[in-house]
Design an enzyme around this catalytic site. Structure first.
Site, PDB file in Angstrom:
ATOM      1  CG  HIS A 130     113.916 -28.625  61.520  1.00 30.53           C
ATOM      2  ND1 HIS A 130     113.819 -27.235  62.210  1.00 30.53           N
ATOM      3  CD2 HIS A 130     112.096 -28.296  61.292  1.00 30.53           C
ATOM      4  CE1 HIS A 130     113.204 -26.394  62.094  1.00 30.53           C
ATOM      5  NE2 HIS A 130     111.998 -27.028  60.899  1.00 30.53           N
ATOM      6  CG  ASP A 149     113.633 -24.898  66.285  1.00 33.37           C
ATOM      7  OD1 ASP A 149     115.458 -24.716  65.563  1.00 33.37           O
ATOM      8  OD2 ASP A 149     113.192 -25.522  65.426  1.00 33.37           O
ATOM      9  CB  SER A 150     114.014 -21.758  63.073  1.00 28.25           C
ATOM     10  OG  SER A 150     114.354 -22.782  62.717  1.00 28.25           O
ATOM     11  CD  GLU A 202     109.228 -25.542  60.268  1.00 31.21           C
ATOM     12  OE1 GLU A 202     108.044 -24.826  59.920  1.00 31.21           O
ATOM     13  OE2 GLU A 202     109.638 -25.463  61.225  1.00 31.21           O
ATOM     14  CB  CYS A 216     119.423 -29.691  62.441  1.00 31.42           C
ATOM     15  SG  CYS A 216     117.822 -28.077  61.667  1.00 31.42           S
ATOM     16  CB  CYS A 254     116.928 -23.358  67.120  1.00 30.61           C
ATOM     17  SG  CYS A 254     118.273 -22.945  65.639  1.00 30.61           S
TER      18      CYS A 254
HETATM   19  N1  DGL Z   1     116.042 -26.318  63.569  1.00 29.33           N
HETATM   20  C1  DGL Z   1     117.003 -25.689  63.718  1.00 29.33           C
HETATM   21  C2  DGL Z   1     118.245 -26.735  63.627  1.00 29.33           C
HETATM   22  O1  DGL Z   1     118.957 -26.466  64.759  1.00 29.33           O
HETATM   23  C3  DGL Z   1     117.361 -24.714  62.466  1.00 29.33           C
HETATM   24  C4  DGL Z   1     116.780 -25.142  61.454  1.00 29.33           C
HETATM   25  C5  DGL Z   1     116.428 -23.892  60.377  1.00 29.33           C
HETATM   26  O2  DGL Z   1     115.753 -23.166  61.080  1.00 29.33           O
HETATM   27  O3  DGL Z   1     117.160 -23.527  59.614  1.00 29.33           O
HETATM   28  O4  DGL Z   1     119.357 -25.791  63.497  1.00 29.33           O
END
Ligand code: DGL
Length: 268
Positions: free
Chosen positions: A186, A10-11, A152, A184, A73
């Site tokens: 996150h 993931d990012s 984050e 997402c 991600c």
């Molecule tokens: N967690 C990621 C997603 O599912 C990316 C969030 C990001 O880096 O903008 O899209």
């Protein structure tokens, strides 16, 4: 028997919501996780950059011996999946199709909300995946870019998070959705605050759970014996990652290594 891990990327910390589910479901699998904390967020970046980063991440996991790559991600999956599938010789599992499937199963009114990063929403990947499964379903989308920074930052309970949720979701709820896809990885970190805001009448879809079903199917075809170890790599800010990871996973992580990805890769 060769021991090969499942690779997850993931990012940043978001993919840990997927890691947690995968670890719970497959306690004896080795897992290597990569969080691209030096380059997070991916959401506002151009497709070209997201593709480049996603390929580098996947290649790094291959170097770690990954037998399967889980793209934890949504932004990478929405934008870079065809390229990843083209260059990777191992099975690739992603989050969008399982999430879409789960949303279609949960909705009664066929009015589905999708929230995600700008990149994911702009791509239309969820709307496309949902309409392939049920052409009558209506999809209402909303990009919520600030959620990634709040997650984050570890601000799950912060009053600012509540205000930002209200700002993004009030227009979306006017569409009378009965199901909301957390598009997402996150966003499940903010699940409690999101549930408090939308109320019990709206079902949330966290694709982490749906991903493990797909993974199960692929794992049935691989018979590599592993022993249940975890290894985490990040490209920056190890201590912050460690702190947020301990909150998401309810335990301290042991092996955490800093790695730089780019033109010349090196391990520190
Ligand atoms: N967690 C990621 C997603 O599912 C990316 C969030 C990001 O880096 O903008 O899209």
């Amino acid at each position: 028997m060769i021991k090969q891990p499942i690779g997850i990327f993931d990012s940043g910390v978001g993919g840990l919501t997927v890691f947690k589910e995968v670890r719970r479901k497959f306690p004896f699998e080795d897992i290597v996780y990569f969080g691209d904390t030096a380059r997070v967020p991916y959401g506002p970046k151009s497709p070209r950059t997201i593709i480049e980063y996603s390929i580098q991440n996947a290649r790094f996991l291959l170097q770690c011996g990954a037998k399967i790559i889980v793209v934890a991600c949504n932004t990478s999956a929405a934008v870079a999946l065809p390229e990843l599938q083209k260059i990777l010789s191992v099975p690739v599992i992603e989050v969008i199709e399982p999430g879409a499937l789960s949303a279609v199963k949960k909705t009664h009114t066929k009015r589905i909300g999708v929230i995600g990063t700008e990149g994911t929403i702009r791509s239309g990947a969820y709307a496309e995946a949902i309409s392939k499964i049920d052409s009558e379903a209506r999809v209402f989308s909303q990009a919520c870019p600030l959620f990634v920074s709040l997650a984050e930052e570890g601000w799950e309970d912060h009053p600012v998070t509540k205000l930002v949720i209200e700002e993004y979701l009030t227009p979306l709820l006017k569409n009378k959705i009965d199901t909301l896809v957390l598009g997402c990885t996150h966003y499940p970190i903010l699940k409690k605050a999101l549930m408090d805001f939308v109320g019990k009448g709206i079902k949330l879809v966290d694709s982490a759970e749906a991903v493990t079903e797909q993974l199960q199917k692929v794992l049935e075809k691989t018979d590599l014996e592993t022993s249940g170890t975890d290894k985490f790599y990040v490209s920056d800010n190890e201590e912050k990652f460690r702190l947020i990871a301990s909150r998401i996973l309810n335990k301290e992580i042991e092996t955490l290594i800093n790695v730089k990805l780019g033109e010349s890769w090196y391990l520190t």
